[in-house]
Design an enzyme around this catalytic site. Structure first.
Site, PDB file in Angstrom:
ATOM      1  CB  CYS A 200     -18.863  -0.846 -41.380  1.00 47.90           C
ATOM      2  SG  CYS A 200     -19.194   0.020 -42.927  1.00 47.90           S
ATOM      3  CB  SER A 201     -14.275   0.159 -41.153  1.00 47.34           C
ATOM      4  OG  SER A 201     -14.544  -0.862 -42.114  1.00 47.34           O
ATOM      5  CB  CYS A 202     -17.017   3.751 -45.202  1.00 45.58           C
ATOM      6  SG  CYS A 202     -18.252   2.461 -45.449  1.00 45.58           S
TER       7      CYS A 202
ATOM      8  CB  CYS B  60     -17.503   4.650 -41.349  1.00 41.53           C
ATOM      9  SG  CYS B  60     -18.645   3.333 -41.834  1.00 41.53           S
TER      10      CYS B  60
END
Lengths: 219, 216
Positions: free
Chosen positions: B120-122, B117
């Site tokens: 962000c941090s998906c 991702c």
């Protein structure tokens, strides 16, 4: 927004290093921060897109020098103040000093925990038929919205091929700024590495993003 | 936005974690916010405890490992998983729960899948738990889409030069689970035995499953 969070393709951040036997949290405050963000989101104080936008909107030097959960905390404090759930002096003092503003879905209680352990649903009724189908050649638009978007910079202006249609879903660009779900078709779009990174790129690599229809034009 | 972020903080409170002698600035700050939110009646502390407990004890890579092991032993389930992972996983009941929008992508000798991702941090929380620090940090997010072979080399992973690498950048709410190749030498193994070989990183595409007999 063209922020430092949009990191795809940047150089200079160094090696990827995996911490062996990494704990789920490195400190108690990280765990509390994660839980507070999930709880206040579930209470309806904000949606996931708005919370992402607040983290992206941290000043670049703060974003780059803060640990992951510190970014979550800073974004959460800003968001709760801006939405009127807490006052700056309450954050400062660590005590409630002002009247409560009822969150849309009510307080978050122990009985609500089970339901948030399963992801929410982002599929929505389409507003129009899908413009693209798998196999279609498309171009990621060269757009630079100053607000939240999920179209990374490294694909903008580049040509790719639609591979999957995931249905009509909440459009983050709209939801993040409180302008409603504005559902849009979501596609997986595949790019050749040379298209994104030039002739010297590794020819065995393909990169895909999930792109909402407003990010794409026929090519 | 509302707050002034220009004062600097020390994030490295790991060293005194556990000693209880001194609270870090971050601990104090988070406790303050939690006090405000509980005093105002927005959240119950017991609810926060329960969320944390779930991610510390119930939801982790063992959930995804069971799904992968099932796909390795049950061809009909593998097919169903690749066609509609959300639907397939939901048939497993207690093994793992998932909400909508899960996609399983299969590694083959011709193609290796890797998930990132960049924005962000998906990450597929329900399958893998909370993402590790490296997955959320700049080195991986910046390089995975431009130099995936270099990233894999950092991690000690070498793929044949002609294997296609497909990088999935999770830019929306779809969540990707890599279905790694079943290790050789596991013929006749049970699902439970196979699940033990499935590592977190093999389901992100930044590692391989353990091989039978190798030290874990």
């Amino acid at each position: 927004m063209n922020g430092v969070h949009d990191m795809g393709g940047m150089d200079g951040f160094g090696k990827v290093e995996i911490e062996p036997n990494e704990p789920v949290f490195h400190a108690e405050w990280e765990a509390r921060t994660m839980a507070l963000v999930r709880a206040m989101g579930a209470a309806g104080a904000f949606n996931i897109d708005t919370s992402r936008f607040y983290r992206e909107a941290l000043p670049p030097h703060v974003y780059l020098s803060s640990s992951y959960y510190k970014k979550w905390l800073l974004g959460l404090e800003d968001l709760l103040v801006d939405k009127g759930y807490v006052a700056p002096e309450e954050v400062e003092k660590g005590h409630a000093l002002k009247p409560t503003k009822a969150p849309p879905r009510g307080p978050f209680r122990r009985d609500d925990v089970e339901r948030i352990l399963v992801r929410g649903k982002f599929g929505r009724e389409p507003q129009a038929p899908a413009k693209f189908k798998p196999g279609d050649r498309v171009r990621a638009k060269n757009i630079h919205p100053a607000t939240h978007t999920r179209l990374p910079r490294y694909v903008r202006g580049h040509f790719g091929v639609v591979e999957l249609n995931h249905g009509s879903q909440v459009f983050p660009d709209s939801a993040a700024i409180g302008a409603g779900d504005d559902p849009q078709w979501l596609y997986t779009v595949v790019f050749e590495s040379a298209e994104l990174w030039g002739a010297d790129a590794d020819p065995t690599v393909k990169i895909s993003i999930d792109a909402f229809e407003p990010y794409l034009e026929a090519a | 936005m509302a707050q002034d972020h220009d004062h600097s903080h020390d994030d490295h409170d790991h060293h005194d974690h556990g000693h209880g002698s001194e609270l870090s600035e971050m601990q104090i700050r988070v406790r303050a916010l939690e006090s405000v939110l509980t005093e105002k009646g927005y959240v119950e502390s017991a609810a926060l405890d329960a969320i944390i407990e779930a991610y510390e004890t119930k939801i982790g890579p063992h959930n995804g490992a069971r799904v992968v092991a099932k796909a390795w032993t049950d061809p009909a389930f593998r097919q169903a998983l690749l066609e509609d992972a959300t639907k397939a996983v939901s048939t497993l009941g207690h093994v793992a729960r998932t909400g909508d929008h899960l996609v399983a992508v299969e590694n083959t000798p011709q193609r290796h899948n890797m998930v990132v991702c960049t924005l962000c941090s998906c990450y597929p929380w329900e399958m893998l738990g909370l993402p590790p620090v490296w997955y959320k940090a700049a080195p991986y997010r910046s390089r995975a889409v431009k130099d995936p072979r270099g990233v894999l080399a950092d991690l000690g992973i070498a793929l044949p030069n002609d294997t296609e690498i497909r990088v999935w950048d999770s830019t929306a709410e779809m969540r990707f689970l890599v279905l790694p190749m079943r290790p050789k030498g596991t013929e006749g193994w049970s699902e439970e035995q196979l699940a033990e070989l499935v590592t977190r990183d093999s389901m992100i595409g930044t590692g391989f499953p353990k091989t039978p007999g190798a030290p874990s």
